[in-house]
Design an enzyme around this catalytic site. Sequence first.
Site, PDB file in Angstrom:
ATOM      1  N   HIS A 242       0.841  -1.189   0.000  1.00 19.85           N
ATOM      2  CA  HIS A 242       0.000   0.000   0.000  1.00 19.85           C
ATOM      3  C   HIS A 242       0.881   1.245   0.000  1.00 19.85           C
ATOM      4  O   HIS A 242       1.966   1.267   0.575  1.00 19.85           O
ATOM      5  CB  HIS A 242      -0.905  -0.001   1.236  1.00 19.85           C
ATOM      6  CG  HIS A 242      -1.936   1.075   1.246  1.00 19.85           C
ATOM      7  ND1 HIS A 242      -1.649   2.387   1.567  1.00 19.85           N
ATOM      8  CD2 HIS A 242      -3.259   1.046   0.975  1.00 19.85           C
ATOM      9  CE1 HIS A 242      -2.750   3.114   1.502  1.00 19.85           C
ATOM     10  NE2 HIS A 242      -3.743   2.322   1.136  1.00 19.85           N
ATOM     11  N   TYR A 377     -14.853   5.427   7.647  1.00 19.19           N
ATOM     12  CA  TYR A 377     -15.598   4.259   7.187  1.00 19.19           C
ATOM     13  C   TYR A 377     -17.100   4.318   7.488  1.00 19.19           C
ATOM     14  O   TYR A 377     -17.664   3.373   8.056  1.00 19.19           O
ATOM     15  CB  TYR A 377     -14.976   2.989   7.765  1.00 19.19           C
ATOM     16  CG  TYR A 377     -13.631   2.709   7.164  1.00 19.19           C
ATOM     17  CD1 TYR A 377     -13.511   2.023   5.966  1.00 19.19           C
ATOM     18  CD2 TYR A 377     -12.469   3.192   7.762  1.00 19.19           C
ATOM     19  CE1 TYR A 377     -12.277   1.787   5.388  1.00 19.19           C
ATOM     20  CE2 TYR A 377     -11.227   2.971   7.193  1.00 19.19           C
ATOM     21  CZ  TYR A 377     -11.136   2.265   6.004  1.00 19.19           C
ATOM     22  OH  TYR A 377      -9.910   2.042   5.437  1.00 19.19           O
TER      23      TYR A 377
END
Length: 411
Positions: A242, A377
């Site tokens: 990532h 989120y």
Amino acid sequence: MALEKTWRWFGKNDSVPLSYLKQMGIEGVVTALHHLHAGDVWTIEEIMTVKSEIEGNGMRWSVVESLPVAEGIKIHSSDYPRLIDNYKQSLHNLGTCGIDTVCYNFMPVLDWARTDLHFKNQNGGESMLFDYPTFAAFDIYILKRKGASESYDDETLRKAETVITSMNDAQKEELAHNIIIVTQAFINGTVDKDASDYKQQFLNYLETYKDIGKEELRGNLSAFLNDVIPVAEEAGINLCIHADDPPFPLLGLPRIAGTTDDFLWIINRYDSTANGVTFCTGSLSGRDDNDLVAMAKALSSRIHFVHLRNTVSLQYRSFYESEHLNGNVDMYSVIKVLLEEQAERIRNGRKDVRMPFRPDHGIRIMDDYNRTANPGYPLYGRLKGLAEIDGMQHAIERMINNRLKKIHVHL
């Protein structure tokens, strides 16, 4: 075919149940064994418990995010042999369980950084902000890292001083707690979230990197790749690193995964399809000099997992997270590159054609304010982003297919 629609799920403690994901059209779940610490072995029994639950709801465990890399691996400590053996065993066990994509990062100490977790946009939604002078104020005046002021230019230092003089003690504590604890605790944070001396713990971790610059950290990543990629190949797993978030140095720590050159160095260091990239548009757009479309083209054959998110730049090294289709990222062109790569993989008979993507983060909107969620989120904000991206990708895919049909007829 279209990119596989996935969703990050934080296990039984997630306020969004798996049954919701199936209703939303999610094909694959992105999750991890969140109750285990970095460096622990992921046993087949533990993996299968989660995998069976996902499959029982009609989806696949598409991506592990993340199989965390312990700090001892990143600094190549004396505990490296045990930690790397545990990592290799976890990869072997994941492959045995039929999971084929594993995301990881090699960011020192701090996984990601934001200075405001409740930034209001012009529509009244809530996202997150990274303000560079505010982060400098945290580093210099709150954390009081030794030599911190040497990491910043004169203009940032002046702005940081202005920031800190405007803050009261409660605001300073909230800023430190958000950076060190809140944004890290749900993703294998290094610091004990219940510790009263969490700032000192954090400083102690930073101190372990005092002799590690960019080249040294690259060397440690190279050693990690040499050890784990053969295991990943044997297990049928694609590993994908990532991007650093944000993709520039913080706290005197090196960054090695933030530019095209960085990723080309990584994938060329061990030339294997199993050595790939998690292409995160949100993280990478934190640098104004990153051309996301050009990066996608340069790295396309090694992109195994995709995070689609957008940002808007403010002052130097400062940005906020915006709606998925509006911001610095030319999302249309990025998706087009990814779909063309997917078509190329299908033509070449590659097995890794799903190319899973997830709507990364999301604006907190509507009933999200009445729900509990980890920072970044929310349910409805991410669902909105998923719908926008999925609609766009299907339109682009149809355009690509029609073009290919015309070429075939002409030939």
